[in-house]
Each structure stands twice: as structure tokens, then as C-alpha cells.
Design a protein around this motif. Sequence first.
Motif, PDB file in Angstrom:
ATOM      1  N   ASN A   1      -1.905   7.610   6.582  1.00 13.64           N
ATOM      2  CA  ASN A   1      -3.208   7.101   6.308  1.00 13.64           C
ATOM      3  C   ASN A   1      -2.903   5.431   6.698  1.00 13.64           C
ATOM      4  O   ASN A   1      -3.560   4.732   7.179  1.00 13.64           O
ATOM      5  N   VAL A   2      -1.780   5.118   5.765  1.00 22.91           N
ATOM      6  CA  VAL A   2      -1.702   3.759   5.903  1.00 22.91           C
ATOM      7  C   VAL A   2      -0.934   3.358   7.130  1.00 22.91           C
ATOM      8  O   VAL A   2      -1.353   2.052   7.724  1.00 22.91           O
TER       9      VAL A   2
ATOM     10  N   SER B   1       3.601  12.621  -0.421  1.00 23.82           N
ATOM     11  CA  SER B   1       3.047  11.432  -0.245  1.00 23.82           C
ATOM     12  C   SER B   1       2.650  11.186   1.438  1.00 23.82           C
ATOM     13  O   SER B   1       2.079  10.237   1.994  1.00 23.82           O
TER      14      SER B   1
ATOM     15  N   TYR C   1       0.999  -1.297   0.238  1.00 23.11           N
ATOM     16  CA  TYR C   1      -0.204  -0.125  -0.124  1.00 23.11           C
ATOM     17  C   TYR C   1       0.895   1.163   0.219  1.00 23.11           C
ATOM     18  O   TYR C   1       0.456   2.335  -0.540  1.00 23.11           O
TER      19      TYR C   1
ATOM     20  N   GLY D   1      -0.805  10.267   2.636  1.00 23.19           N
ATOM     21  CA  GLY D   1      -1.092   8.929   2.314  1.00 23.19           C
ATOM     22  C   GLY D   1      -0.287   7.783   3.243  1.00 23.19           C
ATOM     23  O   GLY D   1      -0.982   6.995   3.511  1.00 23.19           O
TER      24      GLY D   1
ATOM     25  N   VAL E   1       1.161   4.600  -2.930  1.00 22.23           N
ATOM     26  CA  VAL E   1       1.010   6.041  -2.199  1.00 22.23           C
ATOM     27  C   VAL E   1       2.153   6.713  -2.701  1.00 22.23           C
ATOM     28  O   VAL E   1       2.105   7.779  -3.320  1.00 22.23           O
TER      29      VAL E   1
END
Length: 433
Positions: free
Chosen positions: A361-362, A355, A312, A358, A316
Motif C-alpha cells: 500500500n505504501v 506486513s 511510513y 501495508g 507498517v
Amino acid sequence: MSDTHQHSIVFVRETMLPEQDPPVTERGIVKWMRQNLFSSIPNGILTLAALVAIYVLLANFLPWFLNGIWDAPSIRACREILDGGVGGCFAVLTERWNQLLFGFQYPDTEYWRPTLAFVLLFVAIAPVMFYKLFPKPMLFFTGLYPFLAYWLIWGGSIWSPIFALLGFVAGYVVWTRLVSKSFAAGFFGAIVAAFVVWTVGGYIVPALTPEETALVAVPSRDMGGFMLNMILGTVCVALSLPFGIALALGRQSDMPIIKWICVIFIEFIRGVPLITLLFVANVVLAYFLPPGTTFDLILRVIIMITMFASAYIAEVIRGGLAALPRGQYEAADSLGLDYPQAMRLIILPQALKISIPGIVNVAVGLFKDTTLVSVISMFDLVGMIRGPILASTEWNGVYWELLGFAAFLFFVVCYGISQYSQWLERQLQTDHR
């Protein structure tokens, strides 16, 4: 000229009028409420509805929390003390706090070790997260911390983490010597040097285990509670970021074999649920090992979660690389930089900056997903609540207090990560908007 213009009088004031306060509706809290809460009829209705909802929640929550019982041996004793009143049975937290934080098998006399490792974690990440505030020599402790934390939490001989560290040092020395000739030679030479040191250490360590350099060994099956969530979250986030960067660069590589290996890996991992990978780590992976081989369960779970998060994060970062204008790549070429130099000095710093939301968020999702290990019989915080605590006759029926405590711990960590990411974005902002 008309009579009106002939007889007009021009007046110029020579003194200033005294200052007057603005209207009540244009200052202070009234102005703020008009602009933010009651700027229009729909907004006013939504504000009133929100106030009613907050009142209902607080009216039901505060009596339950303020009248809670914090000292009782069981849920039955809590109910007897409340005598039909409203209140939470928070005594389960004071009675079972050690199991919630450290699991039910970690030795009581060794709680200081994971606690010290947790405190030193902030010392280790401080020079990385707040690089402008701390001197660079503190990064040496950051590099030593993973080996020190392993020794503190798992215990055993201190020579095991020392030889593990020496393997990385040998790999780094070989890398610096060979990378000027060829990137591939430096990379594979570093791997070979590290494995040689680790293999030699595997034969030497058993003979170097004096009692004064050893802590009480704690097997991985005795790890549990929120400590297990912190171990999995910290290690997997730290490992998935460099692997994600490598996968993102590999997916954009001009070499077909490397590109398709990265593409297949990313798409396969992203298409499989994490819980499936955890079952693979717990059951299926043992079938691929030689008979009689033991492979630590926590290490297997770390590998699977890291693979999952890396896929993931790779996507990103690939989005950040795609967002850069072509001129940045051309500027690197015009300066005569080779591929590693261009990526390290020009491309990746900008792509990683783009990034950050993102990646965070991961990371937040990954930390919360560590609770899934409870389905493979690992007693993390949620596993402890669902298993030994609620299964006991003393606390069977205490749900809201335990789950609320778990939610509070995860919220504190995830909110802290989110706030740091926003602060970092402001620090890296260069457009002065």
C-alpha cells in the motif's frame, strides 16, 4: 401383531434409476446469477442499477474512443476531421509520445538507453521477486543493475559506476571480516572502506575517461516524462524498504538515544506533507550547502521521497513486529541466537510476511505521489501534460486523452504491484486454510 404389519411388503430396488439433470435454476450461469447477482431483492436492485450505470458509461465512452482520431497535426485538424462528430483526439499521443515517455529534452538518438534500462529492470528483479523460479547466480546481475542502469540513463564515463560499485564491494569485504568481532565495528568499518574507495575514485575517474567507455552525458534537468516517474518510484521504493526496517527496529531498541532518534524522525516525517519536503529539496536544501556546491535535483528529491516513505514503512513493519507472539522472541533466545541472528532468521521473516499488504500500500501510494514533483518544475508525466504539451497552440484543449493515458500507465504499474503482492502472500501462506 396388527394386520397392517402382517401384510406389509418390503421392496428393494435392484437397478439404479437413470441420472437426471439438475433443475435449470441449480446449474450453469443461472445458478451463478442467482447466488451472486440476484440472491435477494436488495442485491437484485443493486445489480440492475450497476448494469444501467455500466451501459451509460459504455454508451458514452465507446463512440468517443472508437471514433477517435490518431493521425492529425493539431487539435484543430482533429475537429475538422470529426466535423462535429463525437471522438477523441488521440493524435496527441502519436505526435508527443516521446515527450510523454522521455521528456522534451532527452536526446532523441539516446532513447534506446532508458528503454534498455527498463527492460533490464525486469531481468534484475526477477530472481528477487520469483526466487523459486530463477537460479541464485542471477542475483549477481541484480547487484550490478543499479550501476548499469545509472550509466545507461545518465551516461558519461563507465568508470564512475565502476568505482561506485567497488566502494560497496570494499564495504562488504570489511563487513564480513569485522562483523564476527563486533556488529558496530563491521558496520562503521564498512562505511569507512566505502568512502575511502569513493574518495580515491573521485580523483582517478577524471583521468580515466576514454571515449570508447563513455556515453553521451545527459544532465538530470533533461530527464522527464514517465521515465522520471519510473526512476523515482523504483529507486525510492527500493531504498525505503531497508531504511524502514532499520527505523522500525530502532524504534523498538532498548538504547534510549537510538530509540528517540528514530521516534522523532518517524513522527516528524509523518507529520509533514510530502509536497513540503519536495519544496525543501528544491529550495531550502541549497542554503545548507557550501557556496558554489551543486547537488543534483533528482538526488535531492530521491532523498526526500525515500525519507517520507521510510517513515511510513517503519510503522507498517512495527505493526508486524508487534503482531508476533512473545513466544517467537523467547524461542530465539532459547536457541542461543544473538540479536542480529534472531531478527534475520526468526523475527523479521514473519513480521515482513504479516506486513506485505501495508508495504505494498505504501509502495503504490509512493509511486503515484511521484507526480507531485511537477510542482517544483520537474517535467514528469503529469508535468509534461500540464506544461509543454497543453501550453502549445497545437494541443491546447486536449485534456481527457492525455490524462486518460497517464491514468492508464499508472494503473498498469500499480495493478501489477498489487497482483504480485497477492501472489506472494499465497506463496508464503503456511496455515493451509
